[in-house]
Design a protein around this motif. Structure first.
Motif, PDB file in Angstrom:
ATOM      1  N   PHE A   8       9.244  -2.948  -6.266  1.00 39.10           N
ATOM      2  CA  PHE A   8       8.521  -4.761  -6.293  1.00 39.10           C
ATOM      3  C   PHE A   8       6.702  -4.667  -6.340  1.00 39.10           C
ATOM      4  CE2 PHE A   8       6.825  -8.191  -4.498  1.00 39.10           C
ATOM      5  CZ  PHE A   8       8.053  -9.386  -4.322  1.00 39.10           C
ATOM      6  N   TYR A   9       6.427  -3.670  -5.859  1.00 38.39           N
ATOM      7  CA  TYR A   9       5.185  -3.286  -6.124  1.00 38.39           C
ATOM      8  C   TYR A   9       4.153  -2.145  -6.567  1.00 38.39           C
ATOM      9  CZ  TYR A   9       5.237  -6.454  -1.292  1.00 38.39           C
ATOM     10  OH  TYR A   9       5.903  -7.078  -0.413  1.00 38.39           O
ATOM     11  N   ALA A  10       5.105  -1.431  -6.845  1.00 40.67           N
ATOM     12  CA  ALA A  10       4.020  -0.534  -7.657  1.00 40.67           C
ATOM     13  C   ALA A  10       5.067  -0.014  -8.698  1.00 40.67           C
ATOM     14  CB  ALA A  10       3.905   1.045  -6.529  1.00 40.67           C
ATOM     15  N   GLN A  11       5.922  -0.059  -9.279  1.00 44.82           N
ATOM     16  CA  GLN A  11       6.826   0.431 -10.697  1.00 44.82           C
ATOM     17  C   GLN A  11       7.890  -0.415 -10.692  1.00 44.82           C
ATOM     18  OE1 GLN A  11       6.956   4.807 -11.141  1.00 44.82           O
ATOM     19  NE2 GLN A  11       9.119   4.260 -12.575  1.00 44.82           N
ATOM     20  N   PRO A  12       7.496  -1.335 -11.616  1.00 42.38           N
ATOM     21  CA  PRO A  12       8.188  -2.300 -12.017  1.00 42.38           C
ATOM     22  C   PRO A  12       9.822  -1.669 -12.805  1.00 42.38           C
ATOM     23  CG  PRO A  12       6.418  -3.613 -12.230  1.00 42.38           C
ATOM     24  CD  PRO A  12       6.535  -2.110 -11.955  1.00 42.38           C
ATOM     25  N   HIS A  13      10.859  -2.090 -12.721  1.00 44.46           N
ATOM     26  CA  HIS A  13      11.560  -1.679 -13.411  1.00 44.46           C
ATOM     27  C   HIS A  13      12.862  -0.262 -12.574  1.00 44.46           C
ATOM     28  CE1 HIS A  13      11.245  -5.079 -15.832  1.00 44.46           C
ATOM     29  NE2 HIS A  13       9.732  -4.677 -16.664  1.00 44.46           N
ATOM     30  N   LEU A  14      11.745   0.237 -11.996  1.00 42.68           N
ATOM     31  CA  LEU A  14      12.467   1.280 -10.748  1.00 42.68           C
ATOM     32  C   LEU A  14      14.229   0.799 -10.641  1.00 42.68           C
ATOM     33  CD1 LEU A  14      12.396   4.101  -9.857  1.00 42.68           C
ATOM     34  CD2 LEU A  14      10.943   3.356  -7.633  1.00 42.68           C
ATOM     35  N   ARG A  15      14.789   2.054 -10.545  1.00 39.47           N
ATOM     36  CA  ARG A  15      16.386   1.532 -10.151  1.00 39.47           C
ATOM     37  C   ARG A  15      16.249   1.472  -8.144  1.00 39.47           C
ATOM     38  NH1 ARG A  15      20.651   1.316 -12.436  1.00 39.47           N
ATOM     39  NH2 ARG A  15      21.546   0.736 -10.728  1.00 39.47           N
ATOM     40  N   THR A  16      16.509   1.253  -7.363  1.00 44.95           N
ATOM     41  CA  THR A  16      17.046   1.405  -6.418  1.00 44.95           C
ATOM     42  C   THR A  16      18.475   1.143  -6.173  1.00 44.95           C
ATOM     43  OG1 THR A  16      15.147  -0.346  -5.821  1.00 44.95           O
ATOM     44  CG2 THR A  16      16.137  -0.021  -4.389  1.00 44.95           C
ATOM     45  N   VAL A  17      18.982   1.795  -5.323  1.00 48.66           N
ATOM     46  CA  VAL A  17      20.200   2.117  -5.385  1.00 48.66           C
ATOM     47  C   VAL A  17      20.624   1.689  -3.363  1.00 48.66           C
ATOM     48  CG1 VAL A  17      20.988   3.416  -7.519  1.00 48.66           C
ATOM     49  CG2 VAL A  17      19.958   4.634  -5.125  1.00 48.66           C
ATOM     50  N   SER A  32       1.947   9.440  -5.473  1.00 49.97           N
ATOM     51  CA  SER A  32       2.176  10.846  -4.551  1.00 49.97           C
ATOM     52  C   SER A  32       3.042  11.504  -5.777  1.00 49.97           C
ATOM     53  CB  SER A  32       2.070  10.788  -3.642  1.00 49.97           C
ATOM     54  OG  SER A  32       3.237  11.850  -3.782  1.00 49.97           O
ATOM     55  N   TRP A  33       3.865  11.299  -6.387  1.00 48.73           N
ATOM     56  CA  TRP A  33       4.817  11.516  -7.458  1.00 48.73           C
ATOM     57  C   TRP A  33       4.127  11.533  -8.277  1.00 48.73           C
ATOM     58  CZ3 TRP A  33       9.918  12.755  -7.467  1.00 48.73           C
ATOM     59  CH2 TRP A  33      10.600  12.890  -8.984  1.00 48.73           C
ATOM     60  N   GLU A  34       3.000  10.418  -9.173  1.00 52.39           N
ATOM     61  CA  GLU A  34       2.570  10.937 -10.461  1.00 52.39           C
ATOM     62  C   GLU A  34       2.065  12.358 -10.795  1.00 52.39           C
ATOM     63  OE1 GLU A  34       0.987   7.375 -11.530  1.00 52.39           O
ATOM     64  OE2 GLU A  34       2.752   5.685 -12.322  1.00 52.39           O
ATOM     65  N   GLN A  35       0.813  12.306  -9.252  1.00 52.87           N
ATOM     66  CA  GLN A  35      -0.001  13.321  -9.510  1.00 52.87           C
ATOM     67  C   GLN A  35       0.814  14.809  -9.082  1.00 52.87           C
ATOM     68  OE1 GLN A  35      -2.235  12.609  -6.167  1.00 52.87           O
ATOM     69  NE2 GLN A  35      -3.574  11.066  -7.236  1.00 52.87           N
ATOM     70  N   GLU A  80       0.378  -1.282   0.062  1.00 57.44           N
ATOM     71  CA  GLU A  80       0.211   0.251  -0.282  1.00 57.44           C
ATOM     72  C   GLU A  80       1.088   0.896   0.343  1.00 57.44           C
ATOM     73  OE1 GLU A  80      -2.894  -3.022   1.531  1.00 57.44           O
ATOM     74  OE2 GLU A  80      -0.645  -2.291   2.313  1.00 57.44           O
ATOM     75  N   ALA A  81       2.039   0.933   0.997  1.00 62.03           N
ATOM     76  CA  ALA A  81       3.161   2.475   1.560  1.00 62.03           C
ATOM     77  C   ALA A  81       3.101   3.197  -0.182  1.00 62.03           C
ATOM     78  CB  ALA A  81       3.997   2.225   2.424  1.00 62.03           C
ATOM     79  N   ALA A  82       4.333   1.537  -1.480  1.00 57.13           N
ATOM     80  CA  ALA A  82       4.670   1.753  -2.635  1.00 57.13           C
ATOM     81  C   ALA A  82       3.903   1.973  -3.375  1.00 57.13           C
ATOM     82  CB  ALA A  82       5.155   0.898  -2.968  1.00 57.13           C
ATOM     83  N   ARG A  83       2.486   2.132  -3.311  1.00 59.81           N
ATOM     84  CA  ARG A  83       1.677   2.403  -4.384  1.00 59.81           C
ATOM     85  C   ARG A  83       1.319   3.572  -4.203  1.00 59.81           C
ATOM     86  NH1 ARG A  83       0.063  -3.226  -4.393  1.00 59.81           N
ATOM     87  NH2 ARG A  83      -1.865  -2.972  -2.713  1.00 59.81           N
ATOM     88  N   ALA A  84       0.729   3.761  -2.699  1.00 60.74           N
ATOM     89  CA  ALA A  84       0.830   5.347  -2.175  1.00 60.74           C
ATOM     90  C   ALA A  84       1.490   7.052  -2.657  1.00 60.74           C
ATOM     91  CB  ALA A  84       0.379   5.607  -1.067  1.00 60.74           C
ATOM     92  N   ILE A  85       3.370   5.666  -2.844  1.00 58.54           N
ATOM     93  CA  ILE A  85       3.886   6.649  -2.916  1.00 58.54           C
ATOM     94  C   ILE A  85       4.213   7.444  -4.260  1.00 58.54           C
ATOM     95  CG2 ILE A  85       6.457   7.252  -2.792  1.00 58.54           C
ATOM     96  CD1 ILE A  85       6.643   5.253  -0.173  1.00 58.54           C
ATOM     97  N   GLN A 130      -2.077   2.197   5.350  1.00 56.72           N
ATOM     98  CA  GLN A 130      -2.505   1.071   6.596  1.00 56.72           C
ATOM     99  C   GLN A 130      -2.928   0.140   5.608  1.00 56.72           C
ATOM    100  OE1 GLN A 130      -5.048   2.154   9.730  1.00 56.72           O
ATOM    101  NE2 GLN A 130      -7.122   1.428   8.238  1.00 56.72           N
ATOM    102  N   ARG A 131      -3.052  -1.622   6.335  1.00 57.45           N
ATOM    103  CA  ARG A 131      -3.238  -2.968   5.438  1.00 57.45           C
ATOM    104  C   ARG A 131      -4.354  -2.659   5.159  1.00 57.45           C
ATOM    105  NH1 ARG A 131       0.942  -6.279   4.802  1.00 57.45           N
ATOM    106  NH2 ARG A 131       0.026  -6.150   2.429  1.00 57.45           N
ATOM    107  N   SER A 132      -5.160  -2.847   4.365  1.00 60.69           N
ATOM    108  CA  SER A 132      -5.865  -3.302   3.905  1.00 60.69           C
ATOM    109  C   SER A 132      -6.303  -5.107   3.561  1.00 60.69           C
ATOM    110  CB  SER A 132      -6.748  -2.796   2.095  1.00 60.69           C
ATOM    111  OG  SER A 132      -6.442  -2.313   1.362  1.00 60.69           O
ATOM    112  N   GLY A 133      -7.804  -5.665   3.621  1.00 56.35           N
ATOM    113  CA  GLY A 133      -7.730  -7.052   3.333  1.00 56.35           C
ATOM    114  C   GLY A 133      -8.405  -7.606   4.356  1.00 56.35           C
ATOM    115  N   TRP A 134      -9.445  -9.002   3.436  1.00 56.22           N
ATOM    116  CA  TRP A 134      -9.371 -10.277   4.896  1.00 56.22           C
ATOM    117  C   TRP A 134      -8.629 -10.099   5.664  1.00 56.22           C
ATOM    118  CZ3 TRP A 134      -7.914 -14.943   5.175  1.00 56.22           C
ATOM    119  CH2 TRP A 134      -7.226 -15.425   3.462  1.00 56.22           C
ATOM    120  N   ARG A 135      -7.399 -10.149   5.894  1.00 53.99           N
ATOM    121  CA  ARG A 135      -6.360 -11.594   6.058  1.00 53.99           C
ATOM    122  C   ARG A 135      -5.755  -9.927   6.950  1.00 53.99           C
ATOM    123  NH1 ARG A 135      -1.482 -11.967   2.611  1.00 53.99           N
ATOM    124  NH2 ARG A 135      -0.658 -12.669   4.509  1.00 53.99           N
TER     125      ARG A 135
END
Length: 521
Positions: A411-420, A386-389, A378-383, A487-492
């Motif tokens: 891993f979760y939001a933008q494949p191929h984004l370089r991590t340093v 936010s950047w795209e907006q 959730e945090a990865a997608r939110a960040i 925060q997390r979401s879903g049935w788990r």
């Protein structure tokens, strides 16, 4: 049966854990897999190659990452089965392989895919190919020798600790007539040549990068003996393989006691002792099974390295074969009944594992376990959103900051984004593939952890933010982070709790292609 068990453990691991792992090893693997390269600042690269190739085929989700973990287990168990047959244990090999799924390295510990667990699949195949190289003639023997060299190179390219495992081949080679005869053929030298060719690109890479990976490995030593670590490693064969060892010895004891009239406790104690027995200097299985453990203890007891208990994860690949071989030799009349009894226990034990996994997941959810509720996806997608907006015409191209949790954005939001690692112009970042960070937009991520009602960073994240502010100040860039709460979401996730993430946006001063200095990268 093994395939279904690995799928069941994949499900159990996913149910019991809300995230990949608490130390971010699996995110670190993923960061190293982009792009595929010949080395990293910490470990040799083979397991990162496996991760990268896996996610070229499968979706980037926790569930498929855990499937990789247990596919790796399945490959290793297949190798143990082949090794058992090569050792002449055709009747015992199926159970000797399957029993590993009652051992912690192949079940609970295998769920975290990293350099240690990668060896679960490689060491058994290296041993099996050694035996195949001994036994096969002509072209097949040479092909097996090439395979032995390449798989041995893959072992070293996963973790340099594999040198201990490969050194363990020397005793069975020199102490057995079959091994000594093998040395008089071209096959060992073909294997050695393939091994050298497999390692050569990585050796050239680390030489070009000031031997950084070897430096990290050497730092694991220290020249002093830590006896607590030595003791824990000495006991690891009991702790890690206890369920399967007890099952084999107690069932053999029960069956043998019924057949002979011996008391069951006495029979069990006898078999617990005999299960590790040595059958003479030519006992290939004994040397293959025990040498990784014994050699590692020798290094630890002499202060060459400070032992780490997780290093024991791959050492027991041949333990179950050894137990079954020894107890079959001691009580052959009991073997068929033992094999049948353990076979009948297989499916009930797997059902119990599923129930326990579900219970652990429910317990983590109800107890608000912090690792379970950490909202990485959730945090990865939110960040990223936010950047795209905020920067609709400016693609996000790299992320640094808190290594390796920052890899969650890719891993979760933008494949191929370089991590340093940490800062994009830092020592470790320069080891990885070049990044033109002065001309590419990025951000520095500093997770603050669970929200506590205070606006500032927690002690755990303060150093990350201080480092980011200092670096940005040196560049004359804004130093105030953006802060989001998710925060997390879903049935788990029965009792979601908010987590806070701070991130610093790093916009390029000038567009790429203007010929400015790229910071030596």
């Amino acid at each position: 049966m093994v395939t279904l068990a690995c799928l069941a453990w994949t499900l159990v691991s996913w149910l019991a854990n809300g995230n990949l792992d608490g130390y971010h090893d699996m995110l670190e693997n993923y960061a190293w897999s982009q792009p595929l390269q010949l080395g990293t600042q910490k470990h040799p690269p083979f397991f990162a190659w496996v991760v990268g190739l896996w996610f070229m085929v499968f979706p980037q989700t926790d569930g498929f990452y855990r499937l990789l973990s247990y596919a790796n287990v399945g490959v290793g168990i297949w190798g143990v089965y082949v090794l058992g047959r090569r050792l002449g244990l055709q009747r015992l090999a199926p159970l000797g392989a399957a029993l590993l799924l009652w051992c912690f390295p192949y079940t609970t510990l295998a769920g975290k895919f990293n350099a240690n667990s990668q060896l679960l699949s490689l060491w058994p195949w290296a041993a099996a190919l050694l035996m195949a190289s001994w036994q096969e003639k002509g072209g097949r023997g040479l092909a097996c020798s090439v395979g032995l060299g390449l798989v041995s190179a893959a072992c070293m390219l996963s973790k340099y600790y594999s040198g201990v495992f490969l050194a363990g081949f020397l005793l069975p080679i020199f102490l057995t007539s079959q091994g000594r005869q093998w040395l008089l053929t071209p096959k060992p030298y073909v294997a050695l040549a393939a091994f050298g060719l497999g390692l050569a690109p990585h050796v050239a890479w680390i030489a070009h990068h000031d031997w950084v990976t070897l430096g990290y490995a050497m730092d694991q030593g220290g020249g002093r003996v830590v006896w607590g670590y030595v003791l824990r490693f000495a006991l690891s064969p009991i702790f890690y393989w206890l369920p399967a060892w007890l099952a084999v010895c107690l069932v053999y004891g029960f069956v043998h006691a019924r057949q002979t009239g011996m008391s069951w406790p006495r029979a069990c104690m006898r078999f617990l002792r005999l299960s590790w027995a040595w059958q003479g200097r030519g006992d290939v299985l004994f040397w293959l099974a025990l040498m990784p453990w014994l050699t590692t203890l020798a290094f630890g007891a002499t202060g060459v390295v400070e032992l780490s208990t997780p290093w024991a994860i791959p050492i027991g690949y041949a333990f179950a074969l050894l137990w079954l071989r020894n107890l079959d030799a001691e009580a052959p009349a009991a073997t068929e009944a033992v094999l049948a009894a353990l076979g009948r226990a297989w499916w009930p034990s797997l059902a119990l594992v599923l129930v326990i996994g579900l219970a652990v997941g429910v317990g983590n959810a109800r107890n608000r376990n912090s690792d379970y509720y950490r909202p990485a996806p959730e945090a990865a997608r939110a960040i990223v959103q936010s950047w795209e907006q905020r920067h609709p015409g400016q693609p996000l191209q790299w992320v640094g900051g808190d290594w390796a949790e920052s890899a969650m954005l890719s891993f979760y939001a933008q494949p191929h984004l370089r991590t340093v690692p940490n800062l994009p112009d830092g020592e470790y970042a320069r080891v990885l593939a070049p990044l033109d960070w002065r001309h590419q937009a990025g951000l520095l991520l500093c997770p603050r952890g669970p929200a506590t009602g205070t606006p500032g960073p927690t002690p755990q994240s303060r150093s990350c933010e201080q480092q980011a502010r200092g670096w940005l100040a040196g560049l004359g860039l804004p130093q105030e982070p953006r802060v989001i709460t998710v925060q997390r979401s879903g049935w788990r996730f029965l009792r979601p709790q908010p987590y806070v993430y701070a991130f610093f946006e790093v916009l390029p001063a000038e567009p790429a292609g203007r010929g400015l200095d790229n910071g030596g990268l």
